[in-house]
Scaffold this motif. Structure first.
Motif, PDB file in Angstrom:
ATOM      1  N   LYS B  33      45.066  34.652  53.560  1.00  0.00           N
ATOM      2  CA  LYS B  33      43.951  35.498  53.100  1.00  0.00           C
ATOM      3  C   LYS B  33      42.633  34.973  53.667  1.00  0.00           C
ATOM      4  CE  LYS B  33      41.928  38.336  49.921  1.00  0.00           C
ATOM      5  NZ  LYS B  33      42.072  39.782  49.844  1.00  0.00           N
ATOM      6  N   GLU B  34      42.478  33.649  53.617  1.00  0.00           N
ATOM      7  CA  GLU B  34      41.217  33.048  54.053  1.00  0.00           C
ATOM      8  C   GLU B  34      41.002  33.306  55.544  1.00  0.00           C
ATOM      9  OE1 GLU B  34      38.211  30.535  55.426  1.00  0.00           O
ATOM     10  OE2 GLU B  34      40.266  30.353  56.105  1.00  0.00           O
ATOM     11  N   TRP B  35      42.020  33.008  56.349  1.00  0.00           N
ATOM     12  CA  TRP B  35      41.859  33.145  57.800  1.00  0.00           C
ATOM     13  C   TRP B  35      41.662  34.609  58.200  1.00  0.00           C
ATOM     14  CZ3 TRP B  35      40.719  30.435  61.961  1.00  0.00           C
ATOM     15  CH2 TRP B  35      40.856  31.079  63.209  1.00  0.00           C
ATOM     16  N   ASN B  36      42.501  35.461  57.656  1.00  0.00           N
ATOM     17  CA  ASN B  36      42.473  36.844  58.111  1.00  0.00           C
ATOM     18  C   ASN B  36      41.299  37.639  57.560  1.00  0.00           C
ATOM     19  OD1 ASN B  36      44.801  37.308  59.947  1.00  0.00           O
ATOM     20  ND2 ASN B  36      45.877  36.353  58.241  1.00  0.00           N
ATOM     21  N   THR B  37      40.718  37.170  56.459  1.00  0.00           N
ATOM     22  CA  THR B  37      39.510  37.827  55.964  1.00  0.00           C
ATOM     23  C   THR B  37      38.380  37.711  56.983  1.00  0.00           C
ATOM     24  OG1 THR B  37      39.973  37.785  53.619  1.00  0.00           O
ATOM     25  CG2 THR B  37      37.680  37.551  54.230  1.00  0.00           C
ATOM     26  N   TYR B  50      36.297  39.396  40.359  1.00  0.00           N
ATOM     27  CA  TYR B  50      36.034  38.536  39.193  1.00  0.00           C
ATOM     28  C   TYR B  50      36.082  39.347  37.906  1.00  0.00           C
ATOM     29  CZ  TYR B  50      34.601  35.465  42.929  1.00  0.00           C
ATOM     30  OH  TYR B  50      34.604  34.706  44.065  1.00  0.00           O
ATOM     31  N   GLY B  51      36.608  40.562  37.968  1.00  0.00           N
ATOM     32  CA  GLY B  51      36.641  41.438  36.800  1.00  0.00           C
ATOM     33  C   GLY B  51      37.951  41.331  36.044  1.00  0.00           C
ATOM     34  N   ALA B  52      38.157  42.303  35.151  1.00  0.00           N
ATOM     35  CA  ALA B  52      39.341  42.262  34.295  1.00  0.00           C
ATOM     36  C   ALA B  52      40.597  42.646  35.063  1.00  0.00           C
ATOM     37  CB  ALA B  52      39.138  43.210  33.116  1.00  0.00           C
ATOM     38  N   ASP B  53      40.470  43.451  36.099  1.00  0.00           N
ATOM     39  CA  ASP B  53      41.644  43.998  36.776  1.00  0.00           C
ATOM     40  C   ASP B  53      41.513  43.823  38.287  1.00  0.00           C
ATOM     41  OD1 ASP B  53      44.008  45.287  37.109  1.00  0.00           O
ATOM     42  OD2 ASP B  53      43.182  47.311  36.920  1.00  0.00           O
ATOM     43  N   PRO B  54      41.536  42.581  38.753  1.00  0.00           N
ATOM     44  CA  PRO B  54      41.309  42.351  40.184  1.00  0.00           C
ATOM     45  C   PRO B  54      42.473  42.845  41.039  1.00  0.00           C
ATOM     46  CG  PRO B  54      41.908  40.302  39.113  1.00  0.00           C
ATOM     47  CD  PRO B  54      41.794  41.335  38.031  1.00  0.00           C
ATOM     48  N   ALA B  55      42.177  43.312  42.243  1.00  0.00           N
ATOM     49  CA  ALA B  55      43.216  43.751  43.172  1.00  0.00           C
ATOM     50  C   ALA B  55      42.661  43.583  44.580  1.00  0.00           C
ATOM     51  CB  ALA B  55      43.581  45.212  42.925  1.00  0.00           C
ATOM     52  N   GLY B  56      43.547  43.500  45.543  1.00  0.00           N
ATOM     53  CA  GLY B  56      43.072  43.374  46.914  1.00  0.00           C
ATOM     54  C   GLY B  56      44.222  43.331  47.891  1.00  0.00           C
ATOM     55  N   ALA B  57      43.881  43.297  49.177  1.00  0.00           N
ATOM     56  CA  ALA B  57      44.899  43.309  50.227  1.00  0.00           C
ATOM     57  C   ALA B  57      45.237  41.877  50.635  1.00  0.00           C
ATOM     58  CB  ALA B  57      44.372  44.082  51.431  1.00  0.00           C
ATOM     59  N   TRP B  58      46.534  41.589  50.672  1.00  0.00           N
ATOM     60  CA  TRP B  58      47.044  40.296  51.107  1.00  0.00           C
ATOM     61  C   TRP B  58      48.151  40.565  52.111  1.00  0.00           C
ATOM     62  CZ3 TRP B  58      45.672  35.533  48.402  1.00  0.00           C
ATOM     63  CH2 TRP B  58      44.732  35.724  47.371  1.00  0.00           C
ATOM     64  N   LEU B  59      48.337  39.656  53.044  1.00  0.00           N
ATOM     65  CA  LEU B  59      49.342  39.880  54.087  1.00  0.00           C
ATOM     66  C   LEU B  59      50.598  39.048  53.871  1.00  0.00           C
ATOM     67  CD1 LEU B  59      46.952  39.797  57.189  1.00  0.00           C
ATOM     68  CD2 LEU B  59      47.378  41.643  55.560  1.00  0.00           C
ATOM     69  N   ASN B  60      50.594  38.241  52.848  1.00  0.00           N
ATOM     70  CA  ASN B  60      51.673  37.275  52.643  1.00  0.00           C
ATOM     71  C   ASN B  60      51.730  37.001  51.145  1.00  0.00           C
ATOM     72  OD1 ASN B  60      53.506  35.156  53.124  1.00  0.00           O
ATOM     73  ND2 ASN B  60      51.895  33.673  53.524  1.00  0.00           N
ATOM     74  N   ARG B  61      52.935  37.012  50.564  1.00  0.00           N
ATOM     75  CA  ARG B  61      53.069  36.768  49.122  1.00  0.00           C
ATOM     76  C   ARG B  61      54.289  35.887  48.895  1.00  0.00           C
ATOM     77  NH1 ARG B  61      49.058  40.057  46.043  1.00  0.00           N
ATOM     78  NH2 ARG B  61      48.809  42.034  47.123  1.00  0.00           N
ATOM     79  N   VAL B  62      54.254  35.079  47.862  1.00  0.00           N
ATOM     80  CA  VAL B  62      55.418  34.249  47.525  1.00  0.00           C
ATOM     81  C   VAL B  62      56.017  34.724  46.203  1.00  0.00           C
ATOM     82  CG1 VAL B  62      56.274  31.937  47.035  1.00  0.00           C
ATOM     83  CG2 VAL B  62      54.496  32.244  48.755  1.00  0.00           C
ATOM     84  N   HIS B  63      57.236  35.254  46.274  1.00  0.00           N
ATOM     85  CA  HIS B  63      57.987  35.632  45.085  1.00  0.00           C
ATOM     86  C   HIS B  63      58.844  34.433  44.677  1.00  0.00           C
ATOM     87  CE1 HIS B  63      57.696  40.168  45.994  1.00  0.00           C
ATOM     88  NE2 HIS B  63      57.136  39.564  47.031  1.00  0.00           N
ATOM     89  N   SER B  64      59.255  34.381  43.420  1.00  0.00           N
ATOM     90  CA  SER B  64      60.217  33.349  43.014  1.00  0.00           C
ATOM     91  C   SER B  64      61.406  34.037  42.351  1.00  0.00           C
ATOM     92  CB  SER B  64      59.580  32.362  42.042  1.00  0.00           C
ATOM     93  OG  SER B  64      58.537  31.669  42.707  1.00  0.00           O
ATOM     94  N   LYS B 141      48.320  44.480  57.652  1.00  0.00           N
ATOM     95  CA  LYS B 141      49.606  43.800  57.750  1.00  0.00           C
ATOM     96  C   LYS B 141      49.440  42.479  58.473  1.00  0.00           C
ATOM     97  CE  LYS B 141      52.696  44.902  60.628  1.00  0.00           C
ATOM     98  NZ  LYS B 141      52.606  43.575  61.280  1.00  0.00           N
ATOM     99  N   CYS B 142      50.471  41.651  58.376  1.00  0.00           N
ATOM    100  CA  CYS B 142      50.495  40.363  59.079  1.00  0.00           C
ATOM    101  C   CYS B 142      50.408  40.604  60.585  1.00  0.00           C
ATOM    102  CB  CYS B 142      51.798  39.649  58.740  1.00  0.00           C
ATOM    103  SG  CYS B 142      52.266  38.371  59.920  1.00  0.00           S
ATOM    104  N   THR B 143      49.508  39.863  61.242  1.00  0.00           N
ATOM    105  CA  THR B 143      49.339  39.992  62.688  1.00  0.00           C
ATOM    106  C   THR B 143      49.987  38.819  63.407  1.00  0.00           C
ATOM    107  OG1 THR B 143      47.325  38.687  62.787  1.00  0.00           O
ATOM    108  CG2 THR B 143      47.076  41.027  62.266  1.00  0.00           C
TER     109      THR B 143
END
Lengths: 312, 245
Positions: B33-37, B50-64, B141-143
């Motif tokens: 997120k940091e690099w691609n932003t 910083y609100g109650a319902d934050p959302a945004g675009a990410w290119l990579n996520r870790v599920h467990s 998307k991931c580049t």
């Protein structure tokens, strides 16, 4: 899948408009419609009006509608692009048909045939956008194309009955034809529903993660604490929860009520037919809107396997 | 060009992710997120950060995930970004040509000035690799960090995707999966690296290495001794007896 209002309005309005254009194209070419400018004017205004309203609505769905013209470029691979091209190309014969009918009191056969063909191709492309998507098992089915064509015909038949109640060609066959096409459209849709209820993606949480060798795979922790685009867009749940009730409601509204009303308008000669037919058409369109909402809302995307769904 | 390259080159850049090693720290997610932003596809916008319902675009996520039951069960941290498929439907469904696959290295990219934000590519991807940017209204998307891996202005060891570079456990590896002699290809061969959802037919380039077989838990290990009584003799024993009375 998230049911976007702009896409529902687009597929229902344009679909019904193309259904009507197909009908008047075929019937006009067969010489079964009066070569009368009033009939032509009202037919073309309703069909092209519905089509254009739908097409404009579809641009509301875009993040950048000002770039929508770019969508015409990739017809070699993209069904969405093909749909855009087909919808624009179809305007040419449809406008020619309108000009001949309204200004020259003639139904030009070639324009009528090409209009019908263009309408059929455009609806086919719309259906293929959904039918070609492998990650949505309910849509990636041989039933999606016939279901879209059937519902476009049903919507077109409703609009046709509206026109013919005011500008009736000889005989009472138009109302019978409308009732028949309405029945055919909803029968195919019932077939789609019967198949779609049991369709699941081949993929499982085990194949999605490749961890099946250890046993059943379940989500322990989601990758983020809030909803993301994927969940809002692909994991819409409320449609599936109430699917059966909503299907019955859509059939009652979109099929049973208009069918009964159309037949009543035709048989009860003592009553004025026009108001009954207007109610039938409005109820029918509401039913088709419900059907289309369900088409999106019931469908489940394979990506939900990564978010705890046991199947998709 | 929305059609796939007719003459794809031999090079297939991609990631190999070792599920035996990932500890689920999300460092790859944050550094992505940091690099691609600030990089090639940026900004990756957020709404109500910083609100109650934050959302945004990410290119990579870790599920467990949990796999298996009881003693045979295990927890697996599962990073997921674009797999740069060989048969990417996200590319062929794109009506504008914004989405494309490069013939020279197989990377799948979005040309954001052409993207109309219709979302069809995200629908076409079974892996959830694409997210609509809520601010820019174009698809992200991931580049594979093309602005790092080909960047001659940064040190050579930095020319790797941000997620690979930052992973503290070295669970992520980057290389040419089209070359059977490359380090990543050898890893895949040695460890039975696999594709996600091969039945969908997208032929992903990225590969996953399965968790290793582990030793069975030793059931004869003596159980821990109870804490009481503390002592029976000596000074502590005497103290215990005196205080217990």
């Amino acid at each position: 899948m998230h049911p976007a209002p702009s896409i529902i309005v687009f597929t229902v309005f344009s679909g019904s408009g193309y259904g009507l254009l197909f009908l008047i194209g075929v019937l006009g070419a067969a010489g079964m419609l009066p070569a009368d400018s009033a009939f032509g004017l009202i037919s073309m205004i309703i069909s092209l009006g519905m089509i254009t309203t739908g097409l404009l609505s579809s641009t509301l769905h875009l993040g950048h509608p000002e770039r929508a013209w770019r969508a015409l470029s990739q017809w070699r691979s993209s069904w969405l692009s093909r749909e855009g091209v087909a919808s624009l190309v179809t305007f040419a014969p449809a406008l020619a048909l309108a000009i001949g009918w309204v200004f020259f009191n003639e139904v030009w056969t070639l324009a009528a045939v090409l209009s019908a063909l263009g309408a059929a191709v455009t609806v086919g492309c719309t259906a293929m956008i959904y039918a070609s998507l492998k990650p949505i098992a309910q849509w990636h089915s041989a039933w999606t194309l016939p279901a879209f064509v059937g519902m476009a015909l049903a919507g077109g038949a409703l609009l046709f009955s509206l026109i013919t109640v005011f500008y009736a060609p000889q005989g009472n066959w138009p109302m019978g034809l409308s009732a028949l096409l309405l029945s055919v459209g909803w029968t195919i849709k019932a077939g789609y529903w019967a198949i779609a209820s049991n369709r699941r993606s081949q993929a499982t949480p085990e194949s999605a993660t490749g961890l099946g060798q250890f046993g059943k795979v379940r989500l322990l922790e989601a990758p983020h604490s809030e909803e993301n685009y994927l969940l809002k867009e692909m994991a819409f749940a409320i449609g599936r929860k109430h699917a059966m009730k909503l299907r019955r409601l859509a059939i009652a509204c979109g099929f049973v009520a208009p069918l009964v009303l159309l037949l009543a308008a035709d048989l009860l000669v003592v009553l004025p037919a026009a108001p009954i037919v207007i109610v039938a058409v409005l109820m029918g369109l509401v039913g088709i809107l419900m059907e289309r909402w369900l088409f999106f809302a019931e469908a489940k995307h394979t990506v939900t396997l990564y978010y705890g769904a046991p199947n998709a | 060009m929305t059609s796939l390259p007719t003459n794809p080159g031999p090079k297939k850049l991609g990631l190999v992710i070792d599920l035996d090693i990932c500890v689920g720290c999300h460092a790859c997610v944050v550094n992505c997120k940091e690099w691609n932003t600030g990089g090639y596809p940026g900004p990756l916008t957020d709404v109500s950060a910083y609100g109650a319902d934050p959302a945004g675009a990410w290119l990579n996520r870790v599920h467990s995930f949990e796999a298996g039951e009881g003693c045979d069960g295990r927890t697996v941290h599962f990073p997921k970004s674009c797999l740069h498929c060989e048969e990417p439907a996200c590319v062929t469904v794109c009506p504008t040509g914004a989405s494309y696959k490069r013939s020279e290295d197989g990377i799948v990219l979005v040309e954001e000035d052409k993207c109309i934000g219709c979302g069809l590519c995200a629908w076409a991807c079974p892996y959830g690799a694409r997210e609509m940017d809520p601010g820019e209204q174009v698809m992200r998307k991931c580049t594979l960090c093309i602005d790092r891996i080909y960047n001659e202005n940064i040190a050579e060891e930095e020319r790797q995707p941000a997620c690979v570079r930052t992973c503290p456990a070295s669970a992520r590896h980057f290389g040419d999966l089209g070359d059977p002699e490359s380090e990543v290809s050898r890893m895949v061969a040695d460890r039975d690296g696999y594709d996600l959802m091969p039945e969908m037919g997208y032929k992903p380039t990225n590969k996953y290495l399965p968790p290793r077989e582990r030793k069975r838990p030793n059931t004869s290990t003596p159980t821990a001794q109870p804490l009481e009584p503390i002592a029976s003799g000596g000074l502590l024993g005497w103290l215990d007896r005196v205080l217990s009375d």
